[in-house]
Design a protein around this motif. Structure first.
Motif, PDB file in Angstrom:
ATOM      1  N   MET A   1       0.843  -1.195   0.000  1.00 53.00           N
ATOM      2  CA  MET A   1       0.000   0.000   0.000  1.00 53.00           C
ATOM      3  C   MET A   1       0.875   1.241   0.000  1.00 53.00           C
ATOM      4  O   MET A   1       1.676   1.442   0.916  1.00 53.00           O
ATOM      5  CB  MET A   1      -0.916   0.002   1.237  1.00 53.00           C
ATOM      6  N   ASN A   2       0.766   2.072  -1.000  1.00 51.90           N
ATOM      7  CA  ASN A   2       1.551   3.289  -1.096  1.00 51.90           C
ATOM      8  C   ASN A   2       0.963   4.342  -0.183  1.00 51.90           C
ATOM      9  O   ASN A   2      -0.183   4.719  -0.317  1.00 51.90           O
ATOM     10  CB  ASN A   2       1.552   3.789  -2.542  1.00 51.90           C
ATOM     11  N   ASP A   3       1.771   4.836   0.782  1.00 50.59           N
ATOM     12  CA  ASP A   3       1.290   5.819   1.744  1.00 50.59           C
ATOM     13  C   ASP A   3       1.746   7.225   1.407  1.00 50.59           C
ATOM     14  O   ASP A   3       1.827   8.080   2.274  1.00 50.59           O
ATOM     15  CB  ASP A   3       1.771   5.451   3.159  1.00 50.59           C
ATOM     16  N   GLY A   4       2.107   7.485   0.155  1.00 54.38           N
ATOM     17  CA  GLY A   4       2.531   8.818  -0.230  1.00 54.38           C
ATOM     18  C   GLY A   4       1.434   9.839  -0.033  1.00 54.38           C
ATOM     19  O   GLY A   4       0.247   9.506   0.080  1.00 54.38           O
ATOM     20  N   ARG A   5       1.836  11.081  -0.009  1.00 56.18           N
ATOM     21  CA  ARG A   5       0.894  12.155   0.304  1.00 56.18           C
ATOM     22  C   ARG A   5      -0.259  12.213  -0.682  1.00 56.18           C
ATOM     23  O   ARG A   5      -1.381  12.526  -0.312  1.00 56.18           O
ATOM     24  CB  ARG A   5       1.658  13.485   0.316  1.00 56.18           C
ATOM     25  N   PHE A   6      -0.008  11.915  -1.949  1.00 62.61           N
ATOM     26  CA  PHE A   6      -1.051  11.993  -2.972  1.00 62.61           C
ATOM     27  C   PHE A   6      -1.437  10.614  -3.509  1.00 62.61           C
ATOM     28  O   PHE A   6      -1.967  10.507  -4.603  1.00 62.61           O
ATOM     29  CB  PHE A   6      -0.573  12.881  -4.132  1.00 62.61           C
ATOM     30  N   SER A   7      -1.184   9.570  -2.734  1.00 64.53           N
ATOM     31  CA  SER A   7      -1.427   8.218  -3.239  1.00 64.53           C
ATOM     32  C   SER A   7      -2.913   7.968  -3.493  1.00 64.53           C
ATOM     33  O   SER A   7      -3.275   7.297  -4.464  1.00 64.53           O
ATOM     34  CB  SER A   7      -0.879   7.178  -2.265  1.00 64.53           C
ATOM     35  N   GLY A   8      -3.799   8.492  -2.634  1.00 64.43           N
ATOM     36  CA  GLY A   8      -5.230   8.321  -2.856  1.00 64.43           C
ATOM     37  C   GLY A   8      -5.693   9.030  -4.113  1.00 64.43           C
ATOM     38  O   GLY A   8      -6.468   8.481  -4.905  1.00 64.43           O
ATOM     39  N   THR A   9      -5.210  10.254  -4.308  1.00 61.82           N
ATOM     40  CA  THR A   9      -5.557  11.005  -5.506  1.00 61.82           C
ATOM     41  C   THR A   9      -5.059  10.301  -6.752  1.00 61.82           C
ATOM     42  O   THR A   9      -5.775  10.198  -7.761  1.00 61.82           O
ATOM     43  CB  THR A   9      -4.953  12.421  -5.442  1.00 61.82           C
ATOM     44  N   ARG A  10      -3.845   9.777  -6.698  1.00 59.61           N
ATOM     45  CA  ARG A  10      -3.264   9.090  -7.856  1.00 59.61           C
ATOM     46  C   ARG A  10      -4.088   7.845  -8.209  1.00 59.61           C
ATOM     47  O   ARG A  10      -4.381   7.600  -9.389  1.00 59.61           O
ATOM     48  CB  ARG A  10      -1.814   8.710  -7.556  1.00 59.61           C
ATOM     49  N   THR A  11      -4.481   7.074  -7.194  1.00 64.67           N
ATOM     50  CA  THR A  11      -5.279   5.876  -7.460  1.00 64.67           C
ATOM     51  C   THR A  11      -6.634   6.248  -8.052  1.00 64.67           C
ATOM     52  O   THR A  11      -7.126   5.600  -8.983  1.00 64.67           O
ATOM     53  CB  THR A  11      -5.473   5.067  -6.170  1.00 64.67           C
ATOM     54  N   TYR A  12      -7.230   7.317  -7.540  1.00 63.17           N
ATOM     55  CA  TYR A  12      -8.524   7.767  -8.058  1.00 63.17           C
ATOM     56  C   TYR A  12      -8.415   8.162  -9.530  1.00 63.17           C
ATOM     57  O   TYR A  12      -9.274   7.803 -10.347  1.00 63.17           O
ATOM     58  CB  TYR A  12      -9.023   8.950  -7.226  1.00 63.17           C
ATOM     59  N   TYR A  96     -16.742  -2.721   8.743  1.00 60.28           N
ATOM     60  CA  TYR A  96     -16.612  -1.719   7.689  1.00 60.28           C
ATOM     61  C   TYR A  96     -17.008  -2.382   6.374  1.00 60.28           C
ATOM     62  O   TYR A  96     -16.303  -3.267   5.873  1.00 60.28           O
ATOM     63  CB  TYR A  96     -15.174  -1.191   7.607  1.00 60.28           C
ATOM     64  N   VAL A  97     -18.140  -1.980   5.825  1.00 64.11           N
ATOM     65  CA  VAL A  97     -18.620  -2.559   4.571  1.00 64.11           C
ATOM     66  C   VAL A  97     -17.947  -1.825   3.416  1.00 64.11           C
ATOM     67  O   VAL A  97     -18.007  -0.595   3.327  1.00 64.11           O
ATOM     68  CB  VAL A  97     -20.154  -2.468   4.476  1.00 64.11           C
ATOM     69  N   ASP A  98     -17.304  -2.579   2.539  1.00 63.17           N
ATOM     70  CA  ASP A  98     -16.432  -2.003   1.526  1.00 63.17           C
ATOM     71  C   ASP A  98     -16.800  -2.528   0.146  1.00 63.17           C
ATOM     72  O   ASP A  98     -17.550  -3.501   0.006  1.00 63.17           O
ATOM     73  CB  ASP A  98     -14.979  -2.367   1.852  1.00 63.17           C
ATOM     74  N   LEU A  99     -16.258  -1.866  -0.877  1.00 62.65           N
ATOM     75  CA  LEU A  99     -16.414  -2.320  -2.254  1.00 62.65           C
ATOM     76  C   LEU A  99     -15.061  -2.676  -2.861  1.00 62.65           C
ATOM     77  O   LEU A  99     -14.876  -2.629  -4.071  1.00 62.65           O
ATOM     78  CB  LEU A  99     -17.111  -1.246  -3.096  1.00 62.65           C
ATOM     79  N   GLY A 100     -14.108  -2.994  -2.000  1.00 67.27           N
ATOM     80  CA  GLY A 100     -12.786  -3.397  -2.456  1.00 67.27           C
ATOM     81  C   GLY A 100     -11.791  -2.263  -2.555  1.00 67.27           C
ATOM     82  O   GLY A 100     -10.693  -2.456  -3.095  1.00 67.27           O
ATOM     83  N   LEU A 101     -12.121  -1.079  -2.023  1.00 67.76           N
ATOM     84  CA  LEU A 101     -11.180   0.041  -2.101  1.00 67.76           C
ATOM     85  C   LEU A 101     -10.033  -0.109  -1.105  1.00 67.76           C
ATOM     86  O   LEU A 101      -8.956   0.442  -1.317  1.00 67.76           O
ATOM     87  CB  LEU A 101     -11.901   1.368  -1.873  1.00 67.76           C
ATOM     88  N   GLN A 102     -10.266  -0.769   0.008  1.00 69.76           N
ATOM     89  CA  GLN A 102      -9.253  -1.109   1.014  1.00 69.76           C
ATOM     90  C   GLN A 102      -8.673   0.100   1.745  1.00 69.76           C
ATOM     91  O   GLN A 102      -8.530   0.087   2.969  1.00 69.76           O
ATOM     92  CB  GLN A 102      -8.098  -1.906   0.402  1.00 69.76           C
ATOM     93  N   ARG A 103      -8.320   1.143   1.007  1.00 65.47           N
ATOM     94  CA  ARG A 103      -7.562   2.255   1.573  1.00 65.47           C
ATOM     95  C   ARG A 103      -8.212   2.880   2.813  1.00 65.47           C
ATOM     96  O   ARG A 103      -7.535   3.080   3.834  1.00 65.47           O
ATOM     97  CB  ARG A 103      -7.348   3.319   0.481  1.00 65.47           C
ATOM     98  N   PRO A 104      -9.537   3.204   2.792  1.00 61.05           N
ATOM     99  CA  PRO A 104     -10.134   3.805   3.991  1.00 61.05           C
ATOM    100  C   PRO A 104     -10.069   2.882   5.209  1.00 61.05           C
ATOM    101  O   PRO A 104      -9.761   3.337   6.318  1.00 61.05           O
ATOM    102  CB  PRO A 104     -11.578   4.074   3.569  1.00 61.05           C
ATOM    103  N   ALA A 105     -10.343   1.599   5.025  1.00 59.27           N
ATOM    104  CA  ALA A 105     -10.309   0.667   6.155  1.00 59.27           C
ATOM    105  C   ALA A 105      -8.903   0.571   6.743  1.00 59.27           C
ATOM    106  O   ALA A 105      -8.728   0.537   7.968  1.00 59.27           O
ATOM    107  CB  ALA A 105     -10.804  -0.706   5.714  1.00 59.27           C
ATOM    108  N   ILE A 106      -7.899   0.535   5.874  1.00 56.75           N
ATOM    109  CA  ILE A 106      -6.514   0.470   6.360  1.00 56.75           C
ATOM    110  C   ILE A 106      -6.165   1.734   7.134  1.00 56.75           C
ATOM    111  O   ILE A 106      -5.514   1.683   8.191  1.00 56.75           O
ATOM    112  CB  ILE A 106      -5.549   0.251   5.186  1.00 56.75           C
ATOM    113  N   GLY A 107      -6.630   2.891   6.637  1.00 57.34           N
ATOM    114  CA  GLY A 107      -6.390   4.134   7.355  1.00 57.34           C
ATOM    115  C   GLY A 107      -7.036   4.136   8.730  1.00 57.34           C
ATOM    116  O   GLY A 107      -6.440   4.592   9.718  1.00 57.34           O
ATOM    117  N   LEU A 108      -8.259   3.601   8.827  1.00 58.26           N
ATOM    118  CA  LEU A 108      -8.952   3.552  10.118  1.00 58.26           C
ATOM    119  C   LEU A 108      -8.276   2.585  11.081  1.00 58.26           C
ATOM    120  O   LEU A 108      -8.268   2.809  12.297  1.00 58.26           O
ATOM    121  CB  LEU A 108     -10.405   3.134   9.911  1.00 58.26           C
ATOM    122  N   SER A 109      -7.696   1.501  10.560  1.00 59.66           N
ATOM    123  CA  SER A 109      -7.073   0.507  11.436  1.00 59.66           C
ATOM    124  C   SER A 109      -5.924   1.105  12.235  1.00 59.66           C
ATOM    125  O   SER A 109      -5.616   0.635  13.340  1.00 59.66           O
ATOM    126  CB  SER A 109      -6.583  -0.685  10.618  1.00 59.66           C
TER     127      SER A 109
END
Length: 272
Positions: A1-12, A96-109
């Protein structure tokens, strides 16, 4: 999982690449029209092409801003807002009900100590037909091995949890990806089933607002209203306990499953 500052934006952006490519090609076409018009003396075309160019730049910037707000750690991150609204303890076990995005759940963990998130992937291409979800899922690496995260498969009609077994269920921009009202209602009822009495549902959704209209253009008018989600929750048996509007981008709500006695009392009130 890439934790870079803009990693979420890049994936989107990568998951929504057809949209951004079309906007970029439109900008290139507008620039070509401006250049050709200037050389040929077709001055009447220049203002129109310039306006189109500016509008396309605006929608590219708006899409990037939305992605940063929703998926990067220094944005408004609706999943973290829901976590705070629910006052979830660092030792709590929740779904946490998800659609396979993973990133939000990992952030909450990362906000948990001995707690655990049961991440339930309910993606189904027959019910959630957005192409960007397919591309996002393909971009995600295998989920990390972390005792704070338990990964399970489910569907909107069957969350893999026993009746009344958990205190909190979180749905962050999930229910709205199902196009049918009946599918959304089924998911809310299934969350209701697994919640203990006085348990809470934490929901975030994009709603019809000036912000979303400015970001999405005319497609923003197709979004449900906040009142639509209130009615869906009430019809599924929940009591709304708190609401928050995140800059018009996301509508967040904390709803509670009443006890049997409270539910009966509520049904009497609805009859009158």
């Amino acid at each position: 999982m890439n934790d870079g500052r803009f990693s979420g934006t890049r994936t989107y952006i990568l998951a929504n690449w057809p949209r951004f490519v079309l906007l970029y090609l439109g900008m290139v076409a507008a620039l070509i029209i401006i250049g050709v018009s200037a050389m040929r003396g077709w001055l009447s075309f220049i203002p129109i092409a310039t306006a189109v160019f500016i509008i396309l730049i605006y929608f590219i910037a708006a899409g990037i801003w939305e992605a940063r707000q929703r998926y990067d750690f220094d944005g408004i991150t609706p999943h973290h807002v829901l976590f705070d609204m629910g006052q979830i303890a660092a030792t709590e076990r929740f779904a946490y009900v998800d659609l396979g995005l993973q990133r939000p759940a990992i952030g909450l963990s990362r906000r948990l100590t001995t707690g655990q998130i049961i991440v339930i992937d309910i993606y189904n291409p027959q019910w959630t037909i957005s192409p960007w979800l397919v591309r996002w899922r393909a971009l995600e690496p295998p989920p990390p091995a972390d005792p704070r995260l338990s990964w399970r498969e489910g569907n909107l009609n069957l969350l893999p949890l026993p009746d009344e077994s958990i205190n909190t269920v979180m749905l962050c921009h999930v229910a709205g990806e199902f196009w049918q009202d009946g599918d959304r209602a089924a998911l809310l009822r299934e969350a209701y089933r697994v919640l203990k009495p006085r348990g809470q549902l934490l929901l975030a959704e994009s709603v019809r607002s000036q912000t979303n209209w400015l970001i999405r253009g005319i497609t923003g008018f197709s979004l449900p209203t906040a009142e639509y989600w209130r009615q869906m929750l009430r019809q599924s048996g929940y009591r709304i306990r708190g609401e928050k509007n995140l800059a018009g981008l996301s509508y967040c709500v904390r709803a509670q499953k009443p006890t049997p006695a409270e539910a009966q009392q509520l049904s009497f009130k609805l009859e009158f």
